[in-house]
Design a protein around this motif. Sequence first.
Motif, PDB file in Angstrom:
ATOM      1  N   GLU A  46       0.807  -1.219   0.000  1.00 35.87           N
ATOM      2  CA  GLU A  46       0.000   0.000   0.000  1.00 35.87           C
ATOM      3  C   GLU A  46       0.839   1.267   0.000  1.00 35.87           C
ATOM      4  OE1 GLU A  46      -3.854  -0.528   2.600  1.00 35.87           O
ATOM      5  OE2 GLU A  46      -2.139  -1.474   3.612  1.00 35.87           O
ATOM      6  N   ASP A  60      -1.332   1.520  -3.822  1.00 31.95           N
ATOM      7  CA  ASP A  60      -2.317   0.718  -4.559  1.00 31.95           C
ATOM      8  C   ASP A  60      -3.555   1.527  -4.934  1.00 31.95           C
ATOM      9  OD1 ASP A  60      -3.301   0.959  -1.987  1.00 31.95           O
ATOM     10  OD2 ASP A  60      -4.137  -1.055  -1.928  1.00 31.95           O
ATOM     11  N   THR A 114      -3.172 -10.689  -3.539  1.00 29.66           N
ATOM     12  CA  THR A 114      -2.695  -9.566  -4.341  1.00 29.66           C
ATOM     13  C   THR A 114      -1.461  -9.950  -5.153  1.00 29.66           C
ATOM     14  OG1 THR A 114      -1.291  -8.778  -2.530  1.00 29.66           O
ATOM     15  CG2 THR A 114      -3.549  -7.920  -2.628  1.00 29.66           C
TER      16      THR A 114
END
Length: 420
Positions: free
Chosen positions: A67, A97, A186
């Motif tokens: 992130e 992200d 992910t």
Amino acid sequence: MVKFCVSLLIFCCFGTARAQNSSTENQETQKDSIKKNFFLKQIGNGYFPTKYFNFDLRYLVKYNQFEGLRTGLGGVTNKTFSEKFRINSYLVYGFRDHAYKYSIGGGARLSKNTNTWLNLSYTDDLQETGSSNFLTDTRFFQFFEPRLLNIDLFHKHITKTLALEHQLHPQVSSVAQFSVSNVEPTYNYQYVLDGDIYSKFHLSTAKIAFQWSPLETSEKISKEKKESFPKFTLQYTKSIKDVFKSDFNFSKLDFKTIHRIAHKNKNLSEVTVVAGVAGGNTPLTHLYHAYPNNINKETILQRFSVAGITSFETMFFNEFFSDKFTTVQFKHFLKPFNISQRYKPQLVLITRYAIGDMKNPERHQNIIFGSLKKGYTESGFEINKLLFGFGLSFTYRYGAYHLPSIGDNVALKFTFNVTL
């Protein structure tokens, strides 16, 4: 005689007024002190209190490899709002992200005597692959969470949860939970089972957890004294296929115990044992790692970061995964060095051991990892609170998983400890 009586009366009235003023001032000072202590305690627990809502400091600023910078707001209503109902939520944004994550939930108290709560929540967020959480764990807050900086293996999940908290006994707390989740890694990962390939999946899981603190008492709980040790936690998880379109059948049994021994010379010893076993068709997202905390870079200085509290500092991220494992960690805190009233660094001796294995590693595609079946060992020390809460940590990896290059077995890092 009249003058004397009048003078005495004035003196008594003046003395009484002064005494009342002094008493009032003392009461105000005590109230201010109580308010200050309550505020500091709330901050130490990770909350910024307001009249009806306590802001949760855990959501303000974080950072990880997926992130990047993660920031947002969250919190929970407090007793002034209601002692029978509570609402908790958060909203965060990841700048790398470019995605929002959030959770909204609430609870209703069914019984005050047994602290029984019925909770509901809806969460759309990330979770670290291989991490294990115990439902009965008390809230843990750090101003700075060092492991988060280097984690890169996450899975997305949208989870709907129904949970029941219940204090069975002053020494035994319990939580039962049922959840339905949509899970999507992910990273490039596929789970192969009976010729079918899953890159994302649906899970319906039931959990029940118990925590036993044999030295806990009602008096300690009501007065909110320091935690009692030892603590024993047992948790069972069952994933049920075809319930709400769940894809897999699997079960997990997790155990944790923590014990602290205070010595007469003001030294402190702490032992933590964590174990888990997963049976059935379990994807990697719900298996185990041993909380590694070493960056996959070449030199010691490139890997220089911040040490965690219960992590393996020389174990590289994503190096090992297991469907059954046990870790043992021993820490011995020496009495702080009394250099001055405010400057008291502390030496901590540390040894960690992990063992584990994986039954069907071929089911987990597009990811390479090793086994812990030979037993992993590291030892070292920390010197904490050298400057502004920062210290230094040195750890060395040895035994069956000792690496050919000496430098790859060494972890040199900062430590960070702040106490309010």
